[in-house]
Write a protein that holds these residues in place. Sequence first.
Motif, PDB file in Angstrom:
ATOM      1  N   TYR A   3      67.967   2.189  37.956  1.00 55.09           N
ATOM      2  CA  TYR A   3      66.947   1.833  36.972  1.00 55.09           C
ATOM      3  C   TYR A   3      66.343   0.487  37.344  1.00 55.09           C
ATOM      4  CZ  TYR A   3      70.322  -1.454  34.978  1.00 55.09           C
ATOM      5  OH  TYR A   3      71.197  -2.486  34.796  1.00 55.09           O
ATOM      6  N   ILE A   4      65.296   0.133  36.644  1.00 56.87           N
ATOM      7  CA  ILE A   4      64.651  -1.155  36.835  1.00 56.87           C
ATOM      8  C   ILE A   4      64.154  -1.623  35.476  1.00 56.87           C
ATOM      9  CG2 ILE A   4      62.299  -0.337  37.277  1.00 56.87           C
ATOM     10  CD1 ILE A   4      62.286  -2.365  39.665  1.00 56.87           C
ATOM     11  N   LYS A   5      63.930  -2.937  35.344  1.00 52.14           N
ATOM     12  CA  LYS A   5      63.566  -3.484  34.039  1.00 52.14           C
ATOM     13  C   LYS A   5      62.099  -3.856  33.895  1.00 52.14           C
ATOM     14  CE  LYS A   5      68.013  -5.196  32.406  1.00 52.14           C
ATOM     15  NZ  LYS A   5      68.749  -6.358  31.862  1.00 52.14           N
ATOM     16  N   SER A   6      61.314  -3.666  34.961  1.00 49.03           N
ATOM     17  CA  SER A   6      59.901  -4.016  34.860  1.00 49.03           C
ATOM     18  C   SER A   6      59.070  -3.125  35.757  1.00 49.03           C
ATOM     19  CB  SER A   6      59.687  -5.483  35.248  1.00 49.03           C
ATOM     20  OG  SER A   6      58.296  -5.777  35.323  1.00 49.03           O
ATOM     21  N   ASN A  29      64.467  -1.596  28.715  1.00 49.13           N
ATOM     22  CA  ASN A  29      64.204  -2.901  28.114  1.00 49.13           C
ATOM     23  C   ASN A  29      65.481  -3.738  28.148  1.00 49.13           C
ATOM     24  OD1 ASN A  29      65.849  -2.004  26.025  1.00 49.13           O
ATOM     25  ND2 ASN A  29      64.140  -1.559  24.648  1.00 49.13           N
ATOM     26  N   ASN A  30      65.454  -4.900  27.524  1.00 47.40           N
ATOM     27  CA  ASN A  30      66.615  -5.787  27.576  1.00 47.40           C
ATOM     28  C   ASN A  30      67.841  -5.213  26.883  1.00 47.40           C
ATOM     29  OD1 ASN A  30      65.248  -7.735  29.042  1.00 47.40           O
ATOM     30  ND2 ASN A  30      64.466  -8.771  27.197  1.00 47.40           N
ATOM     31  N   ASN A  31      67.632  -4.258  25.996  1.00 47.54           N
ATOM     32  CA  ASN A  31      68.758  -3.593  25.321  1.00 47.54           C
ATOM     33  C   ASN A  31      69.200  -2.331  26.048  1.00 47.54           C
ATOM     34  OD1 ASN A  31      68.800  -5.478  23.192  1.00 47.54           O
ATOM     35  ND2 ASN A  31      67.081  -4.416  22.211  1.00 47.54           N
ATOM     36  N   LYS A  32      68.654  -2.170  27.271  1.00 44.61           N
ATOM     37  CA  LYS A  32      68.982  -1.020  28.119  1.00 44.61           C
ATOM     38  C   LYS A  32      68.600   0.311  27.463  1.00 44.61           C
ATOM     39  CE  LYS A  32      72.421  -3.141  31.086  1.00 44.61           C
ATOM     40  NZ  LYS A  32      73.752  -3.018  31.726  1.00 44.61           N
ATOM     41  N   LYS A  33      67.516   0.267  26.701  1.00 38.31           N
ATOM     42  CA  LYS A  33      66.941   1.489  26.157  1.00 38.31           C
ATOM     43  C   LYS A  33      65.788   1.919  27.054  1.00 38.31           C
ATOM     44  CE  LYS A  33      69.500   1.550  22.415  1.00 38.31           C
ATOM     45  NZ  LYS A  33      70.508   2.612  22.180  1.00 38.31           N
TER      46      LYS A  33
END
Length: 279
Positions: A3-6, A29-33
Amino acid sequence: FKYIKSTNKKHNINKLFQSYNVPLIPILNNNKKIVEVISEDSLKEKKINKENFVFILAGGEGKRLSPLTKDLPKPILKVGKLFIIELIFSFFRSSGFNNFVISINYKKTQFKNFLRNLPNISYQTIEEKRKLGTAGSLGFLKNVKKPFFIINGDIICNTNYENLMNFHIKNKAKLTIVTRKVEKKSQFGVIELKKNNLVKNITEKPTKYDFINTGIYVADPIILKHIKKNIKLDMPDLIRLLIKKRLKVLSYEIYDYWRDIGTLENLNEVRSAISHMIK
C-alpha cells in the motif's frame, strides 16, 4: 498487501507495481483506512491511436424482426431514446473511437437519409450492390494501415473497446474474436459408461460451457489480402481461412452486457435494459 499513503508519489506506486506484480494498490489514510484503489492501467498514459476505425456490417435484411424491418433496416430501429446504430456509435465513442465505416445494402436510401441527420458523427458508407455475406464487404476497404474493429450492425455491447484494441496489439494478433462463455445445463442425469455397458458414473444435470462468437472483432490490415472484392464471404469462412494460413487468431473473452438483436424477444429485452447503460 502493498500500500501507499499518497497518490502524489507516482514514482513509488509504479515501483510497487513493477517489483511485486500486483494488480491493485490501495491508498490508505493515516488511520490505515482505504480511501482509494489504484490500478496499473490507470497510471499509464493513453496510447490508443484514435485513427483506428470501426467497420459496421449493416447490410442485412433482419428478416427475424419482421414486420419491424419491412420498411426500415434493422440498425435504425429504436431502442429506448436511441437507435441501434446510435448505441453502437455511443459505446465506441466512449472508448475514444470516433471514425466509422458502415457497410449498407438493404433499404440503403433510408439508411443514408437517417445518417445525414445525425450530428457530430464521422462516418463513410460502403454500398453493396448485392449480398456479400458477413465479411465480403471488407473487400472494398483500401489503404488500411492500422488495426480496426469489425462489428455486426445489430450488436449491443458496452465493453471497454480500448482494452480490446490494446489486447489485440499487445498480442500481435491478426484477428481477435470477441467471445463470451455461455452455460449449457442438461435437463437430465448424464451416464458415463465403460465397456460392456458398465456404468462408470452418473452426473445429475451437469453444466457445460461453450465460447460463442459475439460478432465483434479486431482485425489487422493483413487479413484484407485474403478477401476478394465483390465475392460473397461469411465471417466463419474467413476465420477458417486465416487459421489455415497460420495467421494468429485469438479469443478475447468479455463479461460485459452483450446482446445480438436478432429476434423480437431480444429487442424487447435490450429495450428494458438499455436505460441502465445510457444515461
